[in-house]
Design an enzyme around this catalytic site. Sequence first.
Site, PDB file in Angstrom:
ATOM      1  N   HIS A  89       0.831  -1.209   0.000  1.00 29.87           N
ATOM      2  CA  HIS A  89       0.000   0.000   0.000  1.00 29.87           C
ATOM      3  C   HIS A  89       0.861   1.253   0.000  1.00 29.87           C
ATOM      4  CE1 HIS A  89       1.127  -0.444   4.197  1.00 29.87           C
ATOM      5  NE2 HIS A  89       0.786   0.820   4.398  1.00 29.87           N
ATOM      6  N   ASP A 107       0.598   4.928   2.072  1.00 24.48           N
ATOM      7  CA  ASP A 107      -0.145   5.355   3.260  1.00 24.48           C
ATOM      8  C   ASP A 107      -1.202   6.412   2.936  1.00 24.48           C
ATOM      9  OD1 ASP A 107       1.091   3.674   5.098  1.00 24.48           O
ATOM     10  OD2 ASP A 107       2.780   5.046   5.350  1.00 24.48           O
ATOM     11  N   HIS A 134       4.693   0.116   0.024  1.00 26.11           N
ATOM     12  CA  HIS A 134       5.527  -0.633   0.965  1.00 26.11           C
ATOM     13  C   HIS A 134       4.727  -1.783   1.573  1.00 26.11           C
ATOM     14  CE1 HIS A 134       3.570   2.492   3.355  1.00 26.11           C
ATOM     15  NE2 HIS A 134       3.651   1.688   4.394  1.00 26.11           N
ATOM     16  N   ARG A 184       5.621   5.631  14.094  1.00 27.61           N
ATOM     17  CA  ARG A 184       5.421   6.210  12.747  1.00 27.61           C
ATOM     18  C   ARG A 184       4.755   7.579  12.807  1.00 27.61           C
ATOM     19  NH1 ARG A 184       1.377   3.561   8.402  1.00 27.61           N
ATOM     20  NH2 ARG A 184       0.161   5.453   8.646  1.00 27.61           N
TER      21      ARG A 184
HETATM   22  C1  SIN Z   1       3.501   0.502   7.724  1.00 28.50           C
HETATM   23  O1  SIN Z   1       2.891  -0.003   6.773  1.00 28.50           O
HETATM   24  O2  SIN Z   1       3.407   1.692   7.985  1.00 28.50           O
HETATM   25  C2  SIN Z   1       4.392  -0.366   8.594  1.00 28.50           C
HETATM   26  C3  SIN Z   1       5.496  -1.011   7.854  1.00 28.50           C
HETATM   27  C4  SIN Z   1       6.276  -1.936   8.744  1.00 28.50           C
HETATM   28  O3  SIN Z   1       5.868  -2.228   9.873  1.00 28.50           O
HETATM   29  O4  SIN Z   1       7.329  -2.418   8.312  1.00 28.50           O
END
Ligand code: SIN
Length: 299
Positions: A120, A122, A275, A290
């Site tokens: 996805h 974000d 990602h 995050r």
């Molecule tokens: C995310 O998708 O923001 C997390 C990615 C991760 O935990 O590696």
Amino acid sequence: MTAALSPEATTRDAPPQPFDIRPFDAPVGAEVVGLDISKPINDADFARIHRAHLDHHVLVFRDQQVSPADHIAFSRRFGPLEIHVLHQFHLEGYPEILIVSNIKENGEPIGLGDAGAYWHSDISYKEKPSLGSLLHAQELPGEGGDTLFADQHLAWEALSPEMQARILPLRAEHSYLAKYEELRAKNPWRPKLSQAQIDEVAPAVQPVVRTHPETGRKALFVSEHFTTRIVGLPKEESDALLAELFAHSVRPEFVYRHHWAPHDLVFWDNRSLMHLAAGTPDSERRKLYRTTVEGDVPF
Ligand code: SIN
């Protein structure tokens, strides 16, 4: 009498910090070595970081032994911050930080354990998806826990001219709820969303191919996690086209796999990349913080 300088002025005029930007031997990504994001960063150094982010799409700032407040202040240099809809997993006192973690304390999850379970970009489910996200390692597993990044400019450029012409005018719906119940069935600790949370994440319609607002490069902009349908196509045709694009967009030649080192702060461009969290064995503990920088309406 001399007038006092504002904190912003002192930051902009701070002494330079010596640091290197070293591209990875991978389709995307570079590491930034020697910079301390908790120290003032002057305009020239900030411009180098900004340029490197546009060029490499994912920057790994090594060895950032910094506080949540420093993480937030550095993130804010790139724009206003999103407050994630899952307020259950905000870091206490810092609503700008989402805890990404598989750790449970007293049987309760301390963070979103399955963030990134599907490819996805974000916040693509909002009218203004995210510019970029900054993920800071707090506690890392002994095995697993990697994060993969796929370059969606390369994905676009590798499509045949026929496919490019076919998808360029198309728009697609993105929904936060698309996989929510499926994930909750696998991970029952996922909170049931309140009506207010559901209202906050009403689906958005985005171009299937977006143009990066700063570099002008085109990128594929559909994802397995959030894209539900191509607007105006019959369901069967929409499903088949999305399945083809999902498979194409994450071909190995577009992907950098990040193996986390202690205190890494990873800043990726959601306008250029998708990602995926590769997964962590249940026996291992993983915790990251995050922040998510707001972006523009895609075009
Ligand atoms: C995310 O998708 O923001 C997390 C990615 C991760 O935990 O590696």
